[in-house]
Design an enzyme around this catalytic site. Structure first.
Site, PDB file in Angstrom:
ATOM      1  N   SER A   1       5.906   7.798  12.685  1.00 29.37           N
ATOM      2  CA  SER A   1       5.970   6.467  12.167  1.00 29.37           C
ATOM      3  C   SER A   1       6.751   5.503  12.832  1.00 29.37           C
ATOM      4  CB  SER A   1       6.417   6.386  10.728  1.00 29.37           C
ATOM      5  OG  SER A   1       6.546   5.144  10.127  1.00 29.37           O
TER       6      SER A   1
ATOM      7  N   ASP B   1       0.841  -1.212  -0.142  1.00 28.29           N
ATOM      8  CA  ASP B   1       0.175  -0.021   0.132  1.00 28.29           C
ATOM      9  C   ASP B   1       0.893   1.215  -0.089  1.00 28.29           C
ATOM     10  OD1 ASP B   1       1.100  -0.162   2.640  1.00 28.29           O
ATOM     11  OD2 ASP B   1      -0.870   0.053   3.525  1.00 28.29           O
ATOM     12  N   HIS B   2       1.930   1.092   0.224  1.00 31.11           N
ATOM     13  CA  HIS B   2       2.712   2.362   0.594  1.00 31.11           C
ATOM     14  C   HIS B   2       3.647   2.890  -0.727  1.00 31.11           C
ATOM     15  CE1 HIS B   2       2.091   2.503   4.845  1.00 31.11           C
ATOM     16  NE2 HIS B   2       3.343   3.219   4.884  1.00 31.11           N
TER      17      HIS B   2
END
Length: 760
Positions: A648, A100-101
Site C-alpha cells: 500500500s 471506502d476504507h
C-alpha cells in the site's frame, strides 16, 4: 462544478487535449525518435518550470503537473491534515475524497453501513468539512470504492493523476498515467507545487490473440506477476498493446492496471481504443469520448513503436491470450502464479488445504458490470444443474452505480438464491475490514478471492488463512465446487441427485444493455466559497489529531543510534502499519503509531512485535520499545530486507517511525512509494552497497551515520556498527536523494518547506 450531461472537469480535460499535440511534437523533436504512449503522457505533463530534455530512464528526477488528485478516507485524513498546514484557501487542481476504507464487512451492506457511519461519524464529518472548505469533491460512505468511482467519473485517456492509494493505477484502464503516492505528495499537488518523480523505465507487454472461455483479463496480470515478481516492475511503467489489448473491455484493462501495483510498477496503461470510447459513453461522458477521438493518434504510441517495440522499451513480454490459462496466485504473495491445471499437484506438494471455505468477488480490482455478469452466469447454473454452493460466497460491489444496476438487472436476486452475502460498496475484506466469524481461532484454511493482495493476515487477520487470487468467474466456480483443485475446464461436479455435471463457460456483457442507472451516486459538491466553513478537531479525540511539524535536522552526523529491529524477509506496509482494526486511527498519528512494525519478523528471535530494548535488556513490543528510546532521547535505526515497504501507499508506515524517533531505515532494496514517503517525512532511506552487509548487523549494535554534514546526491554514506563486544563493522550505504530531497531531510520534512514556499 459538474454540469448535468457533462463530465466532471470537462474544461480541464479539453485544455489538456488542446495542448497535447504541440507538447508531443516538441518531445518527439527533442528526442529525435517516435514516442511510446507513456512518454507522450509524461512529456505533455511536465511542470512549466521543468526543462524538456531526453531524460535518463530510472535516473532523472523530473517535475510534473498532474491533472487531478484522488484520496481515500483512510489516507485522506493525514493528507488533508498536512494540507491544512499549507495555508492555501483552495486546492489548486481538481481533487476528491472517497469514503471506502472504514466500513467493516460483517452482516450485509445495509447494516454494516449504518454501523460505519455511526462509529466513524467524527472522521466522516471532518473529511466532509475539509472537502467543503477547500473545494474538494466528497463521495460519501457507500458511494463506492475510490478506484471504481474514479474510473466511472474522472479518469480520461491521456491524463495524469495521483492518488493516495497504491491502486490508483486502476485508471490506466482508461488510458491514464495514474500513480499511487503518499499524502505528502498529494499535498504538494493540491498546494499548486510541482510533483517529482524519477523518470520511469518502460516495460512493453504485447498481447496477441483473444481471451475466451474461462480466461479473463485478471489472468493476464496474474501471469505477468508470475513473470516479473513483486518487484520486477519497480521504477517502470508497463504499457500494454497489441490486438489482444484492443479486443479487451475497458474495465478488463482496468483490472490489469489495478493489480500492476503488485509487481511494483509505477503504473500501467493502455492506448485509447473503441472499448474506452464505449465505456466513456455508457458512463455519461460522451463529451470526453468525442474529445479523445479527435486526438486519438496522440493517445496511442507512434506506429513505429509497436511495429518494433524492442527499440523503444527496456523490456518486452509477449502473451498469447488465445493460449492463456486461468490462474490462481498465492498464497501469501500475489506473484506465486499457478495455472489452474497445475493447482492439484501444487497444493499436494505444498500442503495447502484444498477445501475452499469462502469465495469473495468484487473489490476495486474486479467489480465491473462485466465481472459481475460473468459471475452471475455461473450462479444461474447452480439451480439449473441441481448443484449446491459448497463454500460461503460474498460480493463486494465497486460502486453504488454498479450495485444499483446489477440489482435492477436481477443479478442480486440470482446471487441470493445461492446464499451469497452482498457487502457494502467499500473495500471490506480486501483490506482486512472483514469481521470474519472464527478468524480469531487462527485455524489453517483456504479462501479464494478476486482481490489484488493476499499477504498473511491481509483479509481476516488470521496468519493461517491461505488466500488465492483469481478472476471473479474462477472464484465463483471454486466456491460452487468448494475445492481449490477443481478445474472447471475439465472437471465434473456431482449434483444433489448424484449426477455428474459440468459447468458451462461463463458469459457476460461488457456493459449493461439497458445502460447504467443509479438513484443517489453519493456525491457531495464543495461550497463555491469555503472561507466560512469551520473545521473542528477535538483535542480529546482518539480518531483525529492536528499535526505538529517534525524537527529540523540537527546539522551533525547521527551518532549513538540503537538498532530497533532487523526485519527478516517480506516486510510490507501491512507489516509496518497494519490496516484492519487500526484504520480507525489513521487521522491520529500518536494512536496509530502503536501498530508500528508489529507485523515485522525480528531476525534475532523469529518473533513478531518482540524486540530487545538495549536500555533495559528486556524484550517487548516494538512501539513500546521505540517510545522508551524516544523518551530517553535515543535515535534508532530499522534494518530491512528486499523490497521493503511493498504494498500500500500508506504514508503512516513512514510517519509512525518518524514520529516515534526512528532516524534511518536501511534495507537491501525499497518499494518505490515507501522510499519516497520516507524521504518526504525527513527520514534517511538507505540501501546496502553490499547486500551481504545485512548479515553483519547484530542485535545489540550501536550505530553512527557518517557523512551527513556533506550529504550530497550520488555520494554514499558511511555507517559504523559497534557491537556489544567492542568490535565494529564499517559499511557503505547508498541513497537516491537528489538535492531537493536532501533539503527535505534538512528541513525535517517536505511539508516544512512547502509551508515556507506558500507563505513566501
Amino acid at each position: 462544478m459538474k454540469e448535468k450531461g457533462t463530465a466532471f472537469d470537462i474544461e480541464m480535460i479539453k485544455k489538456v487535449y488542446a495542448e497535447m499535440p504541440a507538447k508531443v511534437d516538441a518531445a518527439r523533436k527533442a528526442l529525435g525518435r517516435p514516442l511510446t504512449l507513456s512518454e507522450k503522457i509524461l512529456f505533455s505533463h511536465l511542470h512549466t518550470d521543468q526543462k524538456l530534455e531526453n531524460f535518463d530512464r530510472g535516473k532523472s528526477y523530473v517535475d510534473f503537473a498532474p491533472d487531478r488528485v484522488a484520496m481515500q478516507d483512510a489516507t485522506a485524513q493525514m493528507a488533508l491534515l498536512q494540507f491544512m498546514q499549507a495555508g492555501r484557501p483552495k486546492v489548486a487542481v481538481p481533487s476528491t475524497v472517497h469514503c471506502d476504507h472504514l466500513i467493516t464487512a460483517k452482516h450485509d451492506a445495509k447494516s454494516d453501513l449504518v454501523v460505519a457511519t455511526t462509529e466513524s461519524k467524527e472522521v466522516y464529518d471532518f473529511l466532509a468539512s475539509v472537502s467543503n472548505k477547500y473545494g474538494i469533491g466528497f463521495w460519501k460512505p457507500g458511494a463506492g470504492i475510490i478506484h471504481q468511482v474514479v474510473l466511472e467519473n474522472y479518469a480520461f485517456p491521456g491524463g495524469m493523476m495521483i492518488g493516495t492509494d497504491s491502486h490508483t493505477v486502476n485508471a490506466g484502464g482508461l488510458g491514464m498515467i495514474a500513480i499511487g503516492v503518499g499524502g505528502a505528495d498529494a499535498c504538494d499537488v493540491m498546494a499548486g507545487l510541482a510533483w517529482e518523480l524519477k523518470w520511469p523505465k518502460l516495460i512493453g507487454i504485447k498481447l496477441t490473440g483473444k481471451l475466451s472461455g474461462w480466461t479473463a483479463p485478471k489472468d493476464v496480470i496474474l501471469k505477468v506477476a508470475g513473470i516479473l515478481t513483486v518487484k520486477g516492475g519497480t521504477g517502470a511503467i508497463v504499457e500494454y498493446f497489441g490486438e489482444g489489448a484492443e479486443a479487451m473491455s475497458c474495465t478488463g484493462k482496468g483490472t490489469i492496471c489495478n493489480m500492476g501495483a503488485e509487481i511494483g510498477a509505477t503504473t500501467s496503461t493502455f492506448g485509447y481504443d473503441d472499448s474506452m470510447g464505449r465505456y466513456l459513453a455508457s458512463t455519461g461522458r460522451e463529451d470526453v469520448a468525442t474529445a479523445a477521438a479527435a486526438i486519438r493518434e496522440h493517445l496511442n504510441a507512434d506506429p513505429e513503436v509497436y511495429a518494433d517495440p524492442e527499440k523503444y522499451f527496456d523490456q518486452i513480454i509477449e502473451i498469447n491470450l488465445s493460449e492463456l490459462e486461468p490462474h490462481l496466485n498465492g498464497p501469501f504473495t500475489p506473484d506465486l502464479a499457478t495455472p489452474i491445471s497445475k493447482m492439484k499437484e501444487m497444493a499436494a506438494a505444498n500442503g495447502w488445504p484444498t477445501k475452499v471455505e469462502v469465495g469473495l468477488i468484487g473489490s476495486c480490482t474486479n467489480s465491473s458490470y462485466e465481472d459481475i455478469s460473468r459471475a452471475v452466469s455461473l450462479a444461474r447454473q447452480v439451480s439449473a444443474k441441481g448443484l449446491k454452493t459448497k463454500a460461503e460466497y460474498t460480493i463486494t460491489p465497486g460502486s453504488e452505480q454498479v450495485r444499483y444496476t446489477i440489482e435492477r438487472d436481477g443479478f442480486l436476486d440470482i446471487f441470493a438464491q445461492i446464499g451469497a452475502t452482498v457487502f457494502a460498496n467499500a473495500c471490506g475484506p480486501c483490506i482486512g475490514m472483514w469481521d470474519r466469524v472464527g478468524a480469531e481461532k487462527k485455524e489453517k484454511n483456504t479462501i479464494v478471492h478476486s482481490f489484488n493482495r493476499n499477504f498473511a493476515k491481509r483479509a481476516d487477520g488470521n496468519p493461517n488463512t491461505m488466500a488465492f487470487v483469481g478472476s471473479p468467474e474462477l472464484v465463483t466456480a471454486l466456491a460452487i465446487a468448494g475445492d481449490l483443485t477443481f478445474n472447471p475446464i475439465t472437471d465434473f461436479l456431482t449434483n444433489e441427485k448424484g449426477e455428474q455435471v459440468k459447468l458451462d463457460e461463463p458469459t457476460g456483457q461488457e456493459l449493461p444493455p439497458r445502460g447504467f442507472a443509479v438513484e443517489d451516486a453519493g456525491y457531495q459538491a464543495p461550497a463555491d466559497d469555503g472561507s466560512g466553513v469551520s473545521i473542528l478537531v477535538s483535542p480529546t479525540s482518539s480518531r483525529l489529531q492536528l499535526l505538529a511539524p517534525f524537527a529540523e535536522w540537527e546539522g551533525t552526523d547521527l551518532k549513538g543510534l540503537k538498532l530497533l529491529i532487523k526485519a527478516k524477509g517480506k516486510c510490507t506496509t501491512d507489516h509496518i502499519s497494519m490496516a484492519g482494526p487500526w484504520l480507525k486511527f489513521r487521522g491520529h498519528l500518536d494512536n496509530i503509531s502503536n501498530n508500528m512494525l508489529i507485523g515485522a519478523v525480528n531476525y534475532f528471535n523469529e518473533k513478531t512485535d518482540n524486540v530487545k530494548n538495549q536500555l533495559t535488556g528486556e524484550y517487548g513490543p516494538v512501539p513500546a520499545t521505540q517510545r522508551a528510546y524516544k523518551a530517553a532521547g535515543v535515535g534508532t535505526i530499522v534494518v530491512g530486507d528486499e523490497n521493503y515497504g511493498e504494498g500500500s501507499s500508506r504514508e503512516h508506515a513512514a510517519m509512525e517511525p518518524r514520529f516515534l524517533g526512528v532516524r534511518v531505515v536501511l534495507t537491501k532494496s525499497f518499494a518505490r512509494i515507501h522510499e519516497t514517503n520516507l524521504k518526504k517525512q525527513g527520514m534517511l532511506a538507505l540501501t546496502f552497497a553490499d547486500k551481504s552487509d545485512y548479515d553483519k548487523i547484530l542485535e545489540d549494535d550501536t550505530i553512527d551515520i557518517i557523512g551527513l554534514t556533506s550529504f550530497a546526491p550520488g555520494t554514499p554514506l558511511t555507517l559504523v556498527f559497534t557491537h556489544a563486544d567492542g568490535t565494529a563493522d564499517t559499511i557503505v550505504a547508498n541513497h537516491t536523494y537528489n538535492q531537493q530531497q536532501i533539503e527535505w531531510f534538512k528541513a525535517g520534512a517536505a511539508l516544512n518547506i512547502i509551508k515556507k514556499q506558500i507563505v513566501a
